[in-house]
Write an enzyme that holds these catalytic residues in place. Structure first.
Site, short mmCIF file in Angstrom:
data_model
loop_
_atom_site.label_atom_id
_atom_site.label_comp_id
_atom_site.label_asym_id
_atom_site.label_seq_id
_atom_site.Cartn_x
_atom_site.Cartn_y
_atom_site.Cartn_z
CG ASP A 264 -0.13 4.18 6.77
OD1 ASP A 264 -0.22 3.90 5.47
OD2 ASP A 264 -1.34 4.61 7.18
CG HIS A 265 0.07 -0.03 4.58
ND1 HIS A 265 -0.69 -1.12 4.83
CD2 HIS A 265 -0.85 1.03 4.79
CE1 HIS A 265 -1.91 -0.95 5.18
NE2 HIS A 265 -2.15 0.43 4.99
CG ASN B 160 -1.93 1.15 1.28
OD1 ASN B 160 -1.46 2.31 0.94
ND2 ASN B 160 -3.13 1.06 1.63
CG ASN C 3 -7.74 -1.60 5.22
OD1 ASN C 3 -6.91 -1.11 6.15
ND2 ASN C 3 -7.74 -0.84 4.24
CG ASP D 241 -4.43 -2.20 2.94
OD1 ASP D 241 -4.65 -2.86 3.88
OD2 ASP D 241 -4.38 -1.02 2.91
CE1 TYR E 204 -6.63 0.52 0.88
CE2 TYR E 204 -7.77 1.90 -0.60
CZ TYR E 204 -7.38 1.48 0.70
OH TYR E 204 -7.26 2.62 1.79
CD GLU F 159 -4.57 4.66 0.77
OE1 GLU F 159 -5.16 5.67 1.21
OE2 GLU F 159 -4.19 3.90 1.60
#
Length: 267
Positions: free
Chosen positions: A257-258, A9, A156, A154, A110, A36
């Site tokens: 942040d990933h 991501n 999530n 991702d 995603y 993303e």
């Protein structure tokens, strides 16, 4: 023949193209799946990827939000850009490629984050997430004629107790609530997907791929979650040679942040 596949991501591919270049310089995966991307198809930096040796590009993007892209050093054929929950979000693309003598279908996902409130009655984003995962039951690992499948992205959701820094403290936090984790694991098992990152890693060992921007010092606090996943059909499990979570990427300049997860296969 060995090949490597990375999932990441990137949180805006145009903003973080220097980090993509750093990943390629350091690890040089054969196939890179991004999520993303936050980029419409006509503005995707295809020329930059081709300059780096990724001649084969499959993209499903939109302006400012979501978006997935699969770039490859080997030929790929776009199979599908699937819509979920009757919403026109760019959250999936699948391609087919050859590895050795085997055809492989590769899904790049995603999954919606789900907002902050874990109650579908008052939070439409959480309702969307649960519906999305439910519709993923139709994405099956088994393919005709012995072909293989890989699913990355991702997703999530951190499904297992030690996929988060504190199981007890996060039971009511979106990404680790019981309604999410139970639905997620039911979906994975219904599709006959193997969770490759947990194949040879004990369930009581912590695994993280994401660290929040909100942490004052992400490395010291180490309050992570495993939100990024690599799955395969069972007939590819013998070819799986291992993976790397590139934790150092969280400390790169202006990071996502990933962090990237890189899998190795021998076919």
């Amino acid at each position: 023949m060995a090949f490597t596949l990375a999932t990441w991501n990137i949180n805006s591919v145009r903003l973080r193209m220097p980090l993509v270049e750093q990943l390629i310089a350091e690890r040089n995966p054969d196939i890179l799946c991004l999520q993303e991307t936050k980029c419409p198809d006509d503005l995707f930096p295809a020329a930059a990827f081709r300059k780096l040796g990724y001649e084969h590009i499959a993209i499903h993007g939109q302006k400012g939000y979501h978006g997935v892209a699969t770039v490859s050093r080997r030929p790929i054929e776009i199979v599908e850009k699937r819509r979920f929950c009757e919403i026109e979000d760019s959250r999936h693309i699948s391609v087919r490629f050859k590895a050795g003598d085997k055809a492989i279908l590769l899904h790049n996902f995603y999954v919606p984050a789900g907002g902050d409130e874990p109650d579908p009655a008052i939070n439409p984003k959480f309702k969307h997430k649960l519906g999305f995962v439910q519709e993923m039951h139709d994405v099956r690992a088994d393919q005709p004629d012995g072909a293989g499948s890989i699913l990355v992205g991702d997703l999530n959701i951190a499904p297992l107790e030690h996929d988060v820094w504190s199981h007890k403290q996060l039971l009511n936090v979106v990404s680790h609530t019981p309604v999410e984790t139970e639905s997620f694991e039911a979906m994975r098992k219904a599709g006959a997907w193997a969770d490759l990152m947990r194949l040879n890693v004990p369930v009581d060992e912590k695994l993280y791929t994401w660290w929040s921007y909100r942490a004052a010092d992400w490395e010291i606090s180490n309050r992570g979650r495993r939100l990024d996943h690599i799955w395969s059909s069972n007939n590819l499990v013998p070819a799986f040679e291992g993976y790397e979570i590139l934790r150092t990427a969280r400390g790169w300049e202006r990071p996502s942040d990933h962090v990237p997860v890189i899998a190795r296969f021998s076919l």
